[in-house]
Design an enzyme around this catalytic site. Structure first.
Site, PDB file in Angstrom:
ATOM      1  CD  GLU A 173      -3.120  -0.862   2.080  1.00 58.59           C
ATOM      2  OE1 GLU A 173      -2.929  -0.196   2.982  1.00 58.59           O
ATOM      3  OE2 GLU A 173      -4.051  -1.753   2.081  1.00 58.59           O
ATOM      4  CD  GLU A 292      -3.831  -5.566   3.175  1.00 57.75           C
ATOM      5  OE1 GLU A 292      -4.728  -5.253   3.752  1.00 57.75           O
ATOM      6  OE2 GLU A 292      -2.745  -5.569   3.259  1.00 57.75           O
TER       7      GLU A 292
HETATM    8  O1  AHR Z   1      -5.079  -6.005   7.143  1.00 52.10           O
HETATM    9  C1  AHR Z   1      -5.015  -4.628   8.244  1.00 52.10           C
HETATM   10  C2  AHR Z   1      -4.153  -3.464   7.186  1.00 52.10           C
HETATM   11  O2  AHR Z   1      -4.998  -3.032   6.231  1.00 52.10           O
HETATM   12  C3  AHR Z   1      -3.017  -3.920   6.695  1.00 52.10           C
HETATM   13  O3  AHR Z   1      -1.982  -3.978   7.181  1.00 52.10           O
HETATM   14  C4  AHR Z   1      -2.866  -2.749   5.429  1.00 52.10           C
HETATM   15  O4  AHR Z   1      -2.114  -3.459   4.320  1.00 52.10           O
HETATM   16  C5  AHR Z   1      -4.224  -2.592   5.221  1.00 52.10           C
HETATM   17  O5  AHR Z   1      -4.467  -1.165   5.292  1.00 52.10           O
END
Ligand code: AHR
Length: 506
Positions: A173, A292
């Site tokens: 990110e 994610e």
């Molecule tokens: O999954 C929790 C967090 O969410 C992760 O560390 C990050 O990559 C995202 O913003």
């Protein structure tokens, strides 16, 4: 009662299913690692401190690949801190989650855990506080067989064989203002391509994912991917996507409709990646790593994200999932499968305690959250190829999307076993759905092998330590198969799965 029809045909194939879309995620965050997968002294812990109750639930969940060590944690992590004799490992401040990191669990423990759980590891390199030098050292430590200082260091740490980590993330990110060492798309594109070159020099067999936008509503969404891929198109295989579903207005039908936003998200990223390919006159296709995704909105306040006093393994974002969250996740898996031609990897974020399908208590039990079930059943039964689902269903309108079909569905078919599996979500909350599925060209002598439904009268029902099976799958009894047609009655607001087998495949 509403009526819906689903048609699939043996000749209309989206793609082979890459089962790496059933991945998950272990971050050094809150209690995902410590008192999650690792808790020396726990009654079920093995000699290395790995909780066997969590291991058993992980095996039942069935992830194929697991991302590590973060997340945001990755952008401040020194991998060297987590290897070698435990008593020599430094204790550090983790500036991503305002916690104290003891480093008692690190890369080698993670690889051991993956081996024991029979899961492929996915690692990420720190492109926040670090860069090229650390990345090349990390992969040499992990993947080089021996004969160099770093590979021999690994061997001296009891890891004689190389880890053979195939999938690597180039940071995390990097567009997000919250990210340690955030970069502009230009800055990130440059460091990503140079890091990719070095990682590939050490191990040419790897696959690499560049960071896409951290969410589809980021201000730089689209242009970020375009610029980043302009730099590293030739050197990477994947661009990443992240999504966390929210029930912002406490409106279940709208929430269930958000699944379709993911469909658009994937199409847009494919379009951007392919426009870069066009600009470069390239036939190469960048694949998508949805590394994610989950529901996450209830435990998202500052108090959930940060605890005072730099605690070790605090309770962070321990979202308690309810039944409607499970419906959203079950539907999201269908969308991912329906893009099997481009989405080759995906990770449910995360695995344990931290927005996890598995919950634990330190020294106590582990249990399945509601979202555990659609993931486990899909990961267990979806094999082979994904067939193009042609859906005829009434639809509804929500703030997030103009036209949402009540039926959300996906079909996998495995010629090797003769099994065709139908996954179906009825998004109508007041009416049963009369569903007819036409399975064309897949054999007429078809039997039902297994049928399951996930349903609860209360959308807000949860699984707790005291009542861990409040929301749990039940056999589906209102289904029949006649030749090529499967007929089922789906309860209002329900997730359903039908596993069929044909003995007369052509
Ligand atoms: O999954 C929790 C967090 O969410 C992760 O560390 C990050 O990559 C995202 O913003």
């Amino acid at each position: 009662m509403i009526h819906a029809k689903l048609v699939v045909d043996s000749d209309f194939v989206i793609s082979e299913l890459d089962r790496r879309i059933f991945g998950t995620f272990v971050e050094h965050m809150g209690r995902c690692v410590y008192t999650g997968i690792f808790e020396p002294g726990h009654p079920t812990a093995d000699e290395t401190g790995l909780r066997q109750d969590v291991m058993a639930l992980t095996r039942e969940l069935g992830p194929t690949i697991v991302r590590y060590p973060g997340g945001n944690f990755m952008s401040g992590y020194n991998w060297e801190d987590g290897v070698g004799p435990r008593e020599d490992r430094p204790v550090r401040l983790d500036l991503a989650w305002y916690s104290t990191e003891t480093n008692q669990f690190g890369t080698n423990e993670f690889i051991d855990w993956c081996r024991k759980a029979d899961i492929e590891p996915m690692l990420g390199v720190n492109l926040g506080t670090r860069g090229l030098d650390e990345a090349r050292a990390y992969i040499e430590y992990c993947n080089h067989p021996g004969g160099t200082t770093l590979s021999e260091l690994r061997r001296s740490h009891g890891q004689d064989q190389p880890h053979g980590v195939r999938f690597w993330c180039l940071g995390n990110e990097m567009d997000g203002p919250w990210q340690i060492g955030r970069k502009t798309a230009e800055e990130y594109g440059r460091i990503a391509v140079e890091t990719a070159k070095l990682l590939r020099s050490v191990d040419p067999t790897i696959q690499l994912a560049a960071c896409g936008s951290s969410a589809h509503n980021m201000p730089t969404y689209g242009t970020w991917e375009d610029t980043v891929l302009d730099h590293c198109f030739e050197q990477v295989d994947f661009i990443s996507l992240h999504t966390y579903f929210e029930n912002k207005h406490d409106a279940t039908e709208e929430f269930l409709g958000n699944i379709d936003v993911t469909d658009t998200f994937i199409q847009e990223i494919v379009a951007v990646a392919d426009s870069v390919a066009a600009r470069k006159h390239s036939t190469k296709r960048i694949m998508l790593s949805f590394d994610e995704w989950n529901v996450w909105y209830k435990s998202r306040g500052i108090d959930d994200l940060r605890k005072p006093g730099w605690p070790v393994a605090p309770r962070l974002i321990e979202e308690v999932y309810n039944f409607e969250d499970a419906l959203v996740n079950g539907g999201a898996l269908m969308v991912l499968m329906n893009h099997a031609d481009r989405v080759k990897v995906a990770c449910l974020a995360q695995l344990v305690n931290v927005i996890g399908p598995i919950m634990t208590e330190p020294g106590g039990p582990a249990w399945r959250q509601t979202i555990f079930h659609p993931f486990a059943l899909t990961a267990r039964h979806a094999h082979g190829r994904v067939l193009r689902p042609v859906i005829d269903s009434p639809s509804y309108e929500a703030k997030t999307f103009p036209e949402i079909r009540y039926l959300c569905a996906s079909v996998t078919d495995d010629p090797a076993t003769g099994r065709t599996v139908v996954f179906a979500l009825n998004r109508h909350l007041g009416e049963e759905m009369d569903l007819k599925v036409h399975l064309r060209g897949l054999g007429r002598q078809r039997t039902l092998v297994e049928a399951a439904e996930l349903h609860h009268v209360n959308m807000k029902a949860t699984n707790t330590r005291e009542a861990p099976d409040t929301v749990t799958p039940a056999p589906h009894t209102r289904v029949s198969v006649d030749g090529e047609v499967l007929t089922a009655r789906l309860k209002p607001g329900s997730w359903n799965m039908f596993v069929t087998h044909a003995t007369d495949r052509g």
